[in-house]
Design an enzyme around this catalytic site. Structure first.
Site, PDB file in Angstrom:
ATOM      1  N   SER A 139       0.865  -1.182   0.000  1.00  0.00           N
ATOM      2  CA  SER A 139       0.000   0.000   0.000  1.00  0.00           C
ATOM      3  C   SER A 139       0.897   1.225   0.000  1.00  0.00           C
ATOM      4  O   SER A 139       2.073   1.140   0.378  1.00  0.00           O
ATOM      5  CB  SER A 139      -0.841  -0.007   1.282  1.00  0.00           C
ATOM      6  N   TYR A 152      -2.343  -1.239  10.369  1.00  0.00           N
ATOM      7  CA  TYR A 152      -2.242  -1.395   8.921  1.00  0.00           C
ATOM      8  C   TYR A 152      -0.910  -0.833   8.418  1.00  0.00           C
ATOM      9  O   TYR A 152      -0.208  -1.465   7.620  1.00  0.00           O
ATOM     10  CB  TYR A 152      -3.425  -0.664   8.273  1.00  0.00           C
ATOM     11  N   LYS A 156       1.999  -3.021   6.675  1.00  0.00           N
ATOM     12  CA  LYS A 156       2.415  -2.775   5.280  1.00  0.00           C
ATOM     13  C   LYS A 156       3.887  -2.350   5.204  1.00  0.00           C
ATOM     14  O   LYS A 156       4.589  -2.712   4.262  1.00  0.00           O
ATOM     15  CB  LYS A 156       1.497  -1.734   4.630  1.00  0.00           C
TER      16      LYS A 156
HETATM   17  P1  NAD Z   1     -11.395  -6.341  -0.225  1.00  0.00           P
HETATM   18  O1  NAD Z   1     -11.986  -6.242   1.145  1.00  0.00           O
HETATM   19  O2  NAD Z   1     -12.238  -6.002  -1.401  1.00  0.00           O
HETATM   20  O3  NAD Z   1     -10.790  -7.798  -0.453  1.00  0.00           O
HETATM   21  C1  NAD Z   1      -9.997  -8.441   0.522  1.00  0.00           C
HETATM   22  C2  NAD Z   1      -9.940  -9.923   0.242  1.00  0.00           C
HETATM   23  O4  NAD Z   1      -9.161 -10.543   1.283  1.00  0.00           O
HETATM   24  C3  NAD Z   1     -11.333 -10.604   0.280  1.00  0.00           C
HETATM   25  O5  NAD Z   1     -11.414 -11.589  -0.728  1.00  0.00           O
HETATM   26  C4  NAD Z   1     -11.362 -11.259   1.651  1.00  0.00           C
HETATM   27  O6  NAD Z   1     -12.194 -12.412   1.735  1.00  0.00           O
HETATM   28  C5  NAD Z   1      -9.884 -11.646   1.799  1.00  0.00           C
HETATM   29  N1  NAD Z   1      -9.548 -11.883   3.191  1.00  0.00           N
HETATM   30  C6  NAD Z   1      -9.635 -11.044   4.246  1.00  0.00           C
HETATM   31  N2  NAD Z   1      -9.283 -11.672   5.379  1.00  0.00           N
HETATM   32  C7  NAD Z   1      -8.954 -12.938   5.029  1.00  0.00           C
HETATM   33  C8  NAD Z   1      -8.514 -14.073   5.752  1.00  0.00           C
HETATM   34  N3  NAD Z   1      -8.346 -14.051   7.092  1.00  0.00           N
HETATM   35  N4  NAD Z   1      -8.285 -15.218   5.061  1.00  0.00           N
HETATM   36  C9  NAD Z   1      -8.471 -15.275   3.718  1.00  0.00           C
HETATM   37  N5  NAD Z   1      -8.871 -14.224   2.989  1.00  0.00           N
HETATM   38  C10 NAD Z   1      -9.115 -13.081   3.649  1.00  0.00           C
HETATM   39  O7  NAD Z   1     -10.097  -5.408  -0.168  1.00  0.00           O
HETATM   40  P2  NAD Z   1      -9.159  -4.779  -1.318  1.00  0.00           P
HETATM   41  O8  NAD Z   1      -9.321  -3.314  -1.243  1.00  0.00           O
HETATM   42  O9  NAD Z   1      -9.342  -5.473  -2.608  1.00  0.00           O
HETATM   43  O10 NAD Z   1      -7.718  -5.095  -0.712  1.00  0.00           O
HETATM   44  C11 NAD Z   1      -6.835  -6.054  -1.265  1.00  0.00           C
HETATM   45  C12 NAD Z   1      -5.423  -5.721  -0.828  1.00  0.00           C
HETATM   46  O11 NAD Z   1      -5.048  -4.450  -1.347  1.00  0.00           O
HETATM   47  C13 NAD Z   1      -5.250  -5.622   0.688  1.00  0.00           C
HETATM   48  O12 NAD Z   1      -4.033  -6.190   1.081  1.00  0.00           O
HETATM   49  C14 NAD Z   1      -5.260  -4.132   0.934  1.00  0.00           C
HETATM   50  O13 NAD Z   1      -4.547  -3.790   2.108  1.00  0.00           O
HETATM   51  C15 NAD Z   1      -4.542  -3.647  -0.314  1.00  0.00           C
HETATM   52  N6  NAD Z   1      -4.781  -2.243  -0.630  1.00  0.00           N
HETATM   53  C16 NAD Z   1      -6.036  -1.774  -0.839  1.00  0.00           C
HETATM   54  C17 NAD Z   1      -6.212  -0.439  -1.135  1.00  0.00           C
HETATM   55  C18 NAD Z   1      -7.574   0.147  -1.381  1.00  0.00           C
HETATM   56  O14 NAD Z   1      -7.682   1.370  -1.429  1.00  0.00           O
HETATM   57  N7  NAD Z   1      -8.600  -0.646  -1.580  1.00  0.00           N
HETATM   58  C19 NAD Z   1      -5.111   0.417  -1.213  1.00  0.00           C
HETATM   59  C20 NAD Z   1      -3.839  -0.098  -0.995  1.00  0.00           C
HETATM   60  C21 NAD Z   1      -3.682  -1.436  -0.704  1.00  0.00           C
END
Ligand code: NAD
Length: 257
Positions: A139, A152, A156
């Site tokens: 992130s 978080y 990260k």
């Molecule tokens: P999301 O909530 O849409 O998806 C998260 C996924 O992780 C889901 O499929 C969920 O079931 C799975 N998950 C969560 N806990 C779990 C567990 N204990 N076991 C197995 N699976 C699990 O979120 P997203 O926004 O798509 O995030 C995906 C990644 O991207 C994350 O690591 C997040 O930190 C990172 N990220 C997101 C953003 C953003 O703005 N959305 C920005 C930077 C980084």
């Protein structure tokens, strides 16, 4: 190109799902994972539409034994794992003083410990075949901090450090390891934060996107999932052996400031 197998954690929602669709469209075999109740159906649809072989596992990323089982089952089915994308992640927004301890441990568990356990589990397969591409979805919060996201940001930053170490250890085996550091992407993870952010910052929910989320990005729009998927495809490519140990910001200029 040899048919490659990509294991993507948290791939039944948001960014992981977008990456899974992009890899399916390029013909990669998929190992899909996530906790969504309809995860198996989502996985079947993604792989079915592209006509690629797949395995779905609902392994909980907080359970190292379940992680190892998922990797071994996938390797037995496909003859190895070529690409690992550590994407599963969770978030909680609250001041340190009120931060629930169990949320702290879960966030570090899913966002950091799971990447270690997965990397360790796929490593022997990658070393044996002298090919591996590990991509950690970190992130912008792996590079800079924001208030109220202590767990978080810690997880990260830790993931970026782990990425560099894995890159050094993998170099002689053609195993690369890189981190992608997105800014804000409109996914369920971000939608769920609107309420917490509004409470923690004391502003209406309707103002959270402009005043908090996109405030730090020079480009005032959410990062499209497709941009992250394209970067993951590049890092996974056969020819990307010399791209390793990086933390690549896809953050609309946020971390440039
Ligand atoms: P999301 O909530 O849409 O998806 C998260 C996924 O992780 C889901 O499929 C969920 O079931 C799975 N998950 C969560 N806990 C779990 C567990 N204990 N076991 C197995 N699976 C699990 O979120 P997203 O926004 O798509 O995030 C995906 C990644 O991207 C994350 O690591 C997040 O930190 C990172 N990220 C997101 C953003 C953003 O703005 N959305 C920005 C930077 C980084």
């Amino acid at each position: 190109m040899k048919k490659r197998t990509a294991l993507i954690t948290g791939s039944t929602s948001g960014i992981g799902l977008g990456i899974a669709k992009a890899f399916a469209a390029k013909g990669y075999r998929l190992v899909l994972n996530g906790l969504e109740p309809d995860g198996a159906a989502i996985a079947g649809e993604v792989a079915g539409r592209a006509g690629v072989a797949y395995l779905f596992s609902a392994a909980n990323m907080l359970n190292p034994e379940a992680i190892r089982q998922m990797v071994d089952e996938a390797a037995a089915l496909f003859g190895g794992i070529d690409i690992l994308i550590n994407n599963a992640g969770i978030q909680h927004v609250a001041p340190i003083e009120n931060f629930p301890d169990e949320k702290w441990y879960d966030i570090i568990g899913v966002n950091l410990h799971a990447a270690y356990h997965l990397t360790k589990a796929v490593w022997p397969y990658m070393r044996e075949q002298q090919f591996g591409r590990i991509i950690n979805i970190a992130s912008a919060h792996g590079l800079v901090a924001s208030e109220f996201k202590s767990a978080y940001v810690a997880a990260k930053h830790g993931l970026v450090g782990f990425t560099k170490t894995a890159a050094l250890e993998g170099a002689s085996f053609n195993i690369t390891c890189n981190a992608i550091c997105p800014g804000y992407v409109k996914t369920p993870l971000v939608e769920k934060q609107m309420d917490d952010q509004s409470r923690a910052h004391g502003i209406p929910e309707s103002e959270v996107a402009a005043k908090i989320m996109l405030y730090k990005q020079a480009v005032k729009s959410f990062v499209p999932v497709e941009v992250i998927a394209d970067m993951a495809l590049l890092l996974a490519a056969e020819g990307s052996a010399t791209i390793t140990g990086t933390a690549i910001p896809l953050d609309g200029g946020w971390s440039a400031q």
